[in-house]
Design a protein around this motif. Structure first.
Motif, PDB file in Angstrom:
ATOM      1  N   VAL A 182       1.022  -1.146   0.028  1.00 53.76           N
ATOM      2  CA  VAL A 182      -0.087   0.018  -0.018  1.00 53.76           C
ATOM      3  C   VAL A 182       0.961   1.299   0.037  1.00 53.76           C
ATOM      4  N   CYS A 183       2.172   1.096   0.464  1.00 59.12           N
ATOM      5  CA  CYS A 183       3.157   2.183   0.325  1.00 59.12           C
ATOM      6  C   CYS A 183       3.822   2.186  -0.869  1.00 59.12           C
ATOM      7  N   CYS A 187      -0.991   3.234   4.894  1.00 54.82           N
ATOM      8  CA  CYS A 187       0.572   3.128   4.428  1.00 54.82           C
ATOM      9  C   CYS A 187       1.233   3.486   5.799  1.00 54.82           C
ATOM     10  N   CYS A 188       0.747   4.463   6.388  1.00 54.09           N
ATOM     11  CA  CYS A 188       1.506   4.769   7.682  1.00 54.09           C
ATOM     12  C   CYS A 188       1.362   3.960   8.679  1.00 54.09           C
ATOM     13  N   THR A 215       8.926   9.238   3.239  1.00 51.87           N
ATOM     14  CA  THR A 215       7.623   8.365   3.467  1.00 51.87           C
ATOM     15  C   THR A 215       7.539   8.179   4.932  1.00 51.87           C
ATOM     16  N   LYS A 258       2.164  11.339  -1.574  1.00 55.84           N
ATOM     17  CA  LYS A 258       1.863  11.469  -0.060  1.00 55.84           C
ATOM     18  C   LYS A 258       1.268  10.095   0.569  1.00 55.84           C
ATOM     19  N   PRO A 259       1.892   9.587   1.342  1.00 58.10           N
ATOM     20  CA  PRO A 259       1.429   8.243   1.972  1.00 58.10           C
ATOM     21  C   PRO A 259      -0.108   8.260   2.581  1.00 58.10           C
ATOM     22  N   SER A 260      -0.565   7.379   2.346  1.00 60.33           N
ATOM     23  CA  SER A 260      -2.116   7.279   3.016  1.00 60.33           C
ATOM     24  C   SER A 260      -2.117   6.985   4.361  1.00 60.33           C
ATOM     25  N   ASP A 261      -3.208   6.918   4.843  1.00 63.91           N
ATOM     26  CA  ASP A 261      -3.010   6.560   6.334  1.00 63.91           C
ATOM     27  C   ASP A 261      -2.965   5.170   6.591  1.00 63.91           C
ATOM     28  N   CYS A 321       5.119  10.130   7.810  1.00 66.60           N
ATOM     29  CA  CYS A 321       4.205   9.364   8.569  1.00 66.60           C
ATOM     30  C   CYS A 321       4.598   9.488  10.155  1.00 66.60           C
TER      31      CYS A 321
END
Length: 93
Positions: free
Chosen positions: A35-36, A50-51, A82, A45-48, A86
């Motif tokens: 997902v990252c 991903c973080c 990334t 921008k990393p998604s939630d 995060c």
């Protein structure tokens, strides 16, 4: 009866350690980081999600960096960006 309660308590504690993200016995699953990939490869921008997955796999980063098939992703400039985005520390392996 007291011995049975102690055994049950120990079993429950062990289950919590295994299930906890980043716990001592948590398995390293690089597939959780797919997902990252947009963030790691392009700087998006990393998604939630991903973080969250990065936090769960944080203890595995150095292991991933030692794997020749993963090292270029783990040590890339976008991977570092990334992690910082995060709120995670960049590991020094």
């Amino acid at each position: 009866m007291a011995m049975r309660k102690e055994v049950l308590l120990v079993a429950m504690m062990l289950a919590l350690v295994v299930a906890a993200p980043g716990g001592a016995l948590a398995a390293c699953e690089v597939g959780q980081l797919t997902v990252c990939m947009p963030a790691i490869t392009t700087g998006a921008k990393p998604s939630d999600a991903c973080c969250g997955n990065l936090r769960a796999q944080q203890a595995c980063f150095c292991q991933y960096a030692k794997d020749p098939s993963l090292a270029r992703y783990i040590t890339s400039p976008h991977a570092r960006e990334t992690l910082v985005s995060c709120g995670l520390a960049v590991p020094h392996c």
